[in-house]
Design an enzyme around this catalytic site. Structure first.
Site: not given
Length: 162
Positions: A8, A71-74, A76, A103-104, A114, A142
C-alpha cells in the site's frame, strides 16, 4: 524465480527498491500495485492479487513466492492468508524469514515497511527466498493439517472444536 509483490502507500518506496534489487538478482518480479502514491489506498486487493498469483503459479509448476508490505505488515499478512493455498508469515528479522520457509514452507511473507529499514527488509527477503523448505516429516505433517482444515474445516483425529 517469479516474485509477486504488493503493498500500500506505506510500502511503495520499499516495493520500488525491491523490484530493482530482485530483478538484478535474476528474479522475475510481478508488481501487483499500487503504481502510484495514494495516502488513502487500501491494501487488501493488492495483497490478495499477489497471493492469488503465487498460488496459481505454484499450481502451474512455476517456482514463485510473494512479498507483501504495509505499515506494520499485519493487515497485509491477514489479507494474503485469505487466499486458499497461501501460507503468509509476518517476518521481522532474518530468523523469522528463514523459519517461515524452513519449517512452514511459507509462500508469502509480509513485512512492516514502517518497522524496518529498506536494508533490513531486503535482508529478510533475500533470506526468505534463499531458504528451502526442510521437508522434515513433522513440518510436512503440520502443513498437511493446515491444508486439511482449510479444505474441510476439520483435522481428522485432532479434536478441532467447531
Amino acid at each position: 524465480m517469479r516474485i509477486h509483490i504488493a503493498t500500500d502507500h506505506a510500502g511503495l518506496d520499499f516495493s520500488k527498491h525491491l523490484q530493482t534489487h530482485l530483478s538484478a538478482a535474476g528474479h522475475e518480479v510481478v508488481d501487483h500495485g499500487p503504481q502510484s502514491y495514494d495516502p488513502i489506498d487500501d491494501y487488501p486487493a493488492f495483497c490478495i492479487n499477489a497471493a492469488h498469483a503465487v498460488v496459481l503459479d505454484q499450481q502451474a509448476g512455476v517456482d514463485a513466492l510473494g512479498i507483501v508490505f504495509g505499515g506494520s505488515g499485519n493487515g497485509e499478512a491477514i489479507a494474503a492468508n485469505k487466499v486458499k493455498g497461501v501460507r503468509a508469515a509476518l517476518v521481522w528479522n532474518e530468523s523469522t524469514a528463514k523459519l517461515a520457509r524452513e519449517h512452514n514452507d511459507a509462500n508469502v511473507i509480509s513485512i512492516g515497511a514502517r518497522q524496518h529499514t529498506v536494508e533490513e527488509a531486503t535482508s529478510f527477503i533475500d533470506t526468505f527466498i534463499g531458504e528451502p523448505f526442510s521437508e522434515e516429516e513433522r513440518h510436512v505433517r503440520r502443513i498437511a493439517q493446515l491444508a486439511e482444515y482449510e479444505a474441510t474445516g476439520d483435522i481428522a483425529g485432532k479434536n478441532v472444536d467447531r
